[in-house]
Design a protein around this motif. Sequence first.
Motif, mmCIF file in Angstrom:
data_model
loop_
_atom_site.group_PDB
_atom_site.id
_atom_site.type_symbol
_atom_site.label_atom_id
_atom_site.label_comp_id
_atom_site.label_asym_id
_atom_site.label_seq_id
_atom_site.Cartn_x
_atom_site.Cartn_y
_atom_site.Cartn_z
ATOM 1 N N LYS A 6 0.845 -1.213 0.000
ATOM 2 C CA LYS A 6 0.000 0.000 0.000
ATOM 3 C C LYS A 6 0.872 1.251 0.000
ATOM 4 N N VAL A 7 1.953 1.240 0.789
ATOM 5 C CA VAL A 7 2.869 2.380 0.822
ATOM 6 C C VAL A 7 3.467 2.582 -0.568
ATOM 7 N N PHE A 8 3.938 1.480 -1.149
ATOM 8 C CA PHE A 8 4.516 1.539 -2.491
ATOM 9 C C PHE A 8 3.495 2.080 -3.486
ATOM 10 N N GLY A 9 2.288 1.537 -3.443
ATOM 11 C CA GLY A 9 1.244 1.948 -4.382
ATOM 12 C C GLY A 9 0.882 3.408 -4.259
ATOM 13 N N GLY A 10 0.751 3.879 -3.024
ATOM 14 C CA GLY A 10 0.427 5.290 -2.820
ATOM 15 C C GLY A 10 1.529 6.204 -3.322
ATOM 16 N N ARG A 11 2.753 5.802 -3.067
ATOM 17 C CA ARG A 11 3.887 6.598 -3.527
ATOM 18 C C ARG A 11 3.997 6.573 -5.044
ATOM 19 N N LEU A 12 3.768 5.404 -5.638
ATOM 20 C CA LEU A 12 3.791 5.283 -7.097
ATOM 21 C C LEU A 12 2.753 6.218 -7.709
ATOM 22 N N ARG A 13 1.545 6.204 -7.170
ATOM 23 C CA ARG A 13 0.477 7.076 -7.675
ATOM 24 C C ARG A 13 0.878 8.548 -7.536
ATOM 25 N N ALA A 14 1.410 8.934 -6.373
ATOM 26 C CA ALA A 14 1.793 10.328 -6.149
ATOM 27 C C ALA A 14 2.890 10.765 -7.120
ATOM 28 N N ILE A 37 -0.198 -1.538 -13.530
ATOM 29 C CA ILE A 37 0.108 -0.275 -12.834
ATOM 30 C C ILE A 37 -1.040 0.055 -11.881
ATOM 31 N N SER A 38 -2.261 -0.088 -12.348
ATOM 32 C CA SER A 38 -3.436 0.174 -11.508
ATOM 33 C C SER A 38 -3.428 -0.721 -10.266
ATOM 34 N N GLY A 39 -3.130 -1.996 -10.453
ATOM 35 C CA GLY A 39 -3.053 -2.929 -9.331
ATOM 36 C C GLY A 39 -1.938 -2.580 -8.366
ATOM 37 N N LEU A 40 -0.809 -2.125 -8.896
ATOM 38 C CA LEU A 40 0.302 -1.703 -8.039
ATOM 39 C C LEU A 40 -0.100 -0.504 -7.197
ATOM 40 N N GLU A 41 -0.755 0.459 -7.817
ATOM 41 C CA GLU A 41 -1.166 1.667 -7.098
ATOM 42 C C GLU A 41 -2.183 1.366 -6.001
ATOM 43 N N ARG A 42 -2.995 0.366 -6.193
ATOM 44 C CA ARG A 42 -3.985 -0.020 -5.173
ATOM 45 C C ARG A 42 -3.377 -0.915 -4.100
ATOM 46 N N GLY A 43 -2.179 -1.424 -4.342
ATOM 47 C CA GLY A 43 -1.550 -2.345 -3.406
ATOM 48 C C GLY A 43 -2.013 -3.769 -3.614
ATOM 49 N N ALA A 44 -2.737 -4.020 -4.694
ATOM 50 C CA ALA A 44 -3.240 -5.362 -4.991
ATOM 51 C C ALA A 44 -2.171 -6.220 -5.666
ATOM 52 N N ASN A 45 -1.272 -5.586 -6.421
ATOM 53 C CA ASN A 45 -0.172 -6.291 -7.085
ATOM 54 C C ASN A 45 1.139 -5.940 -6.393
ATOM 55 N N VAL A 46 2.082 -6.856 -6.441
ATOM 56 C CA VAL A 46 3.408 -6.639 -5.854
ATOM 57 C C VAL A 46 4.419 -6.622 -6.995
ATOM 58 N N PRO A 47 5.250 -5.565 -7.072
ATOM 59 C CA PRO A 47 6.187 -5.464 -8.194
ATOM 60 C C PRO A 47 7.425 -6.336 -8.017
ATOM 61 N N SER A 48 7.988 -6.746 -9.128
ATOM 62 C CA SER A 48 9.278 -7.433 -9.113
ATOM 63 C C SER A 48 10.372 -6.371 -9.028
ATOM 64 N N PHE A 49 11.602 -6.806 -8.751
ATOM 65 C CA PHE A 49 12.717 -5.862 -8.749
ATOM 66 C C PHE A 49 12.869 -5.219 -10.125
ATOM 67 N N GLU A 50 12.668 -6.017 -11.154
ATOM 68 C CA GLU A 50 12.767 -5.493 -12.521
ATOM 69 C C GLU A 50 11.731 -4.412 -12.757
ATOM 70 N N ALA A 51 10.500 -4.626 -12.291
ATOM 71 C CA ALA A 51 9.442 -3.629 -12.458
ATOM 72 C C ALA A 51 9.773 -2.358 -11.677
ATOM 73 N N ILE A 52 10.302 -2.508 -10.472
ATOM 74 C CA ILE A 52 10.686 -1.344 -9.665
ATOM 75 C C ILE A 52 11.731 -0.521 -10.410
#
Length: 120
Positions: A6-14, A37-52
């Motif tokens: 959720k922290v990651f997703g909120g920061r990604l969105r901001a 991207i939408s799932g990441l921003e909601r905290g529903a998906n977890v990114p890989s290191f490559e995606a980060i």
Amino acid sequence: MEPLAKVFGGRLRALRKASGMTQEELGRAAAIDYKHISGLERGANVPSFEAIERLAKALKVDYYELFLPARIDVGREEQVVRVLVRELERQASPGTLRFVATVLGAIRTHEADRKGAAIS
């Protein structure tokens, strides 16, 4: 404590919004599907290191910035600054302390100039 996703997703969105990008534009720039991207921003998906890595590059930020809280709680800014100043005083070299003092002075001057321009 808020879950890291959720922290990651909120920061990604901001960061995405601050850059003026849509989810689709960020997705194209990072080679990641905008639905992911939408799932990441909601905290529903977890990114890989490559995606980060790709997201940070697309947003032109350092990797760690994607894990910072989206905001500091109102009223805590002064407390956070005091802790940082104490750490600087304890660990920083005299040159670093002079640099920080110069930056803080420039920020104060800029804020004063901005307030003066708004009044005019």
